[in-house]
Design a protein around this motif. Structure first.
Motif, PDB file in Angstrom:
ATOM      1  N   GLY A 112       0.813  -1.218   0.000  1.00 28.52           N
ATOM      2  CA  GLY A 112       0.000   0.000   0.000  1.00 28.52           C
ATOM      3  C   GLY A 112       0.842   1.260   0.000  1.00 28.52           C
ATOM      4  O   GLY A 112       0.574   2.192  -0.760  1.00 28.52           O
ATOM      5  N   ILE A 113       1.876   1.302   0.825  1.00 30.31           N
ATOM      6  CA  ILE A 113       2.710   2.505   0.851  1.00 30.31           C
ATOM      7  C   ILE A 113       3.566   2.596  -0.404  1.00 30.31           C
ATOM      8  O   ILE A 113       3.843   3.692  -0.904  1.00 30.31           O
ATOM      9  CB  ILE A 113       3.562   2.594   2.128  1.00 30.31           C
ATOM     10  N   LEU A 114       3.981   1.465  -0.948  1.00 27.42           N
ATOM     11  CA  LEU A 114       4.716   1.476  -2.209  1.00 27.42           C
ATOM     12  C   LEU A 114       3.840   2.025  -3.341  1.00 27.42           C
ATOM     13  O   LEU A 114       4.290   2.829  -4.152  1.00 27.42           O
ATOM     14  CB  LEU A 114       5.206   0.071  -2.544  1.00 27.42           C
ATOM     15  N   TYR A 115       2.579   1.621  -3.363  1.00 28.84           N
ATOM     16  CA  TYR A 115       1.639   2.133  -4.363  1.00 28.84           C
ATOM     17  C   TYR A 115       1.458   3.643  -4.208  1.00 28.84           C
ATOM     18  O   TYR A 115       1.483   4.389  -5.186  1.00 28.84           O
ATOM     19  CB  TYR A 115       0.292   1.420  -4.214  1.00 28.84           C
ATOM     20  N   ALA A 116       1.287   4.109  -2.948  1.00 25.17           N
ATOM     21  CA  ALA A 116       1.126   5.546  -2.707  1.00 25.17           C
ATOM     22  C   ALA A 116       2.381   6.308  -3.105  1.00 25.17           C
ATOM     23  O   ALA A 116       2.304   7.419  -3.640  1.00 25.17           O
ATOM     24  CB  ALA A 116       0.797   5.790  -1.235  1.00 25.17           C
ATOM     25  N   TRP A 117       3.539   5.728  -2.876  1.00 27.78           N
ATOM     26  CA  TRP A 117       4.787   6.381  -3.234  1.00 27.78           C
ATOM     27  C   TRP A 117       4.948   6.455  -4.754  1.00 27.78           C
ATOM     28  O   TRP A 117       5.354   7.473  -5.296  1.00 27.78           O
ATOM     29  CB  TRP A 117       5.937   5.629  -2.585  1.00 27.78           C
ATOM     30  N   ARG A 118       4.618   5.365  -5.446  1.00 29.49           N
ATOM     31  CA  ARG A 118       4.748   5.343  -6.916  1.00 29.49           C
ATOM     32  C   ARG A 118       3.768   6.297  -7.602  1.00 29.49           C
ATOM     33  O   ARG A 118       4.084   6.857  -8.640  1.00 29.49           O
ATOM     34  CB  ARG A 118       4.520   3.922  -7.438  1.00 29.49           C
ATOM     35  N   LYS A 119       2.587   6.472  -7.023  1.00 26.84           N
ATOM     36  CA  LYS A 119       1.596   7.391  -7.578  1.00 26.84           C
ATOM     37  C   LYS A 119       1.854   8.837  -7.161  1.00 26.84           C
ATOM     38  O   LYS A 119       1.075   9.716  -7.504  1.00 26.84           O
ATOM     39  CB  LYS A 119       0.188   6.977  -7.133  1.00 26.84           C
ATOM     40  N   LYS A 120       2.914   9.057  -6.412  1.00 24.00           N
ATOM     41  CA  LYS A 120       3.317  10.377  -5.930  1.00 24.00           C
ATOM     42  C   LYS A 120       2.241  11.040  -5.074  1.00 24.00           C
ATOM     43  O   LYS A 120       2.015  12.244  -5.126  1.00 24.00           O
ATOM     44  CB  LYS A 120       3.705  11.275  -7.098  1.00 24.00           C
ATOM     45  N   ILE A 121       1.565  10.210  -4.284  1.00 25.22           N
ATOM     46  CA  ILE A 121       0.560  10.735  -3.350  1.00 25.22           C
ATOM     47  C   ILE A 121       1.226  11.389  -2.154  1.00 25.22           C
ATOM     48  O   ILE A 121       0.676  12.303  -1.565  1.00 25.22           O
ATOM     49  CB  ILE A 121      -0.380   9.591  -2.914  1.00 25.22           C
ATOM     50  N   LEU A 122       2.419  10.966  -1.824  1.00 20.04           N
ATOM     51  CA  LEU A 122       3.085  11.427  -0.618  1.00 20.04           C
ATOM     52  C   LEU A 122       3.944  12.660  -0.840  1.00 20.04           C
ATOM     53  O   LEU A 122       4.846  12.939  -0.048  1.00 20.04           O
ATOM     54  CB  LEU A 122       3.951  10.289  -0.054  1.00 20.04           C
ATOM     55  N   THR A 123       3.693  13.452  -1.865  1.00 23.56           N
ATOM     56  CA  THR A 123       4.446  14.677  -2.107  1.00 23.56           C
ATOM     57  C   THR A 123       3.568  15.894  -1.825  1.00 23.56           C
ATOM     58  O   THR A 123       2.366  15.874  -2.048  1.00 23.56           O
ATOM     59  CB  THR A 123       4.944  14.741  -3.564  1.00 23.56           C
ATOM     60  N   TRP A 124       4.192  16.953  -1.309  1.00 26.16           N
ATOM     61  CA  TRP A 124       3.471  18.191  -1.000  1.00 26.16           C
ATOM     62  C   TRP A 124       3.600  19.169  -2.163  1.00 26.16           C
ATOM     63  O   TRP A 124       4.349  20.134  -2.092  1.00 26.16           O
ATOM     64  CB  TRP A 124       4.074  18.831   0.255  1.00 26.16           C
ATOM     65  N   THR A 125       2.900  18.940  -3.216  1.00 32.37           N
ATOM     66  CA  THR A 125       2.951  19.899  -4.326  1.00 32.37           C
ATOM     67  C   THR A 125       1.589  20.416  -4.664  1.00 32.37           C
ATOM     68  O   THR A 125       0.583  19.937  -4.290  1.00 32.37           O
ATOM     69  CB  THR A 125       3.535  19.255  -5.583  1.00 32.37           C
TER      70      THR A 125
END
Length: 125
Positions: A112-125
């Motif tokens: 789940g966190i790998l998926y969120a990281w790959r989709k760039k959900i965890l960036t503040w832009t």
């Protein structure tokens, strides 16, 4: 109050006391409040941290804040399940099965966190 119906009688008395207390509190409120409370002109406008409200009352929120909150809750729940497992891990009877179950649990969350990281959900832009 003994016997079969004694517990029902006690329940009835507690409920009656609760209703009586409720009625007494609202009656006292009605008797003690002012008949016509003074209302300043701006009393019923929305309060926005001391700033006068500007514009309409509808605002659009960013969905990414909900995603961050959801991810936080997800990993907080993971921590809740990891700590008790770590405490009982070395007790007899919890061997390879306990390790395998926790490995599957952590692997699903890692995906789940790998998926969120790959989709760039965890960036503040």
């Amino acid at each position: 109050m003994e016997g079969y119906l004694g517990s029902y009688a006690m329940l009835g008395l507690v409920l009656a006391a609760g209703v009586l207390l409720f009625v007494a509190a609202f009656g006292a409120n009605r008797l003690l409040r002012p008949a016509r409370p003074a209302e300043p002109a701006g009393k019923r406008i929305p309060y926005e941290s001391g700033i006068d409200p500007v514009g309409g009352d509808w605002a659009q929120a960013q969905i990414r804040y909900y995603v961050y909150a959801y991810l936080y809750v997800l990993f907080a729940v993971e921590a809740v399940f990891l700590f008790p497992w770590a405490v009982i891990f070395d007790l007899p009877g919890f061997g390879g099965a306990a390790i395998a179950e926790m490995a599957v649990f952590v692997a699903v969350l890692a995906l789940g966190i790998l998926y969120a990281w790959r989709k760039k959900i965890l960036t503040w832009t």
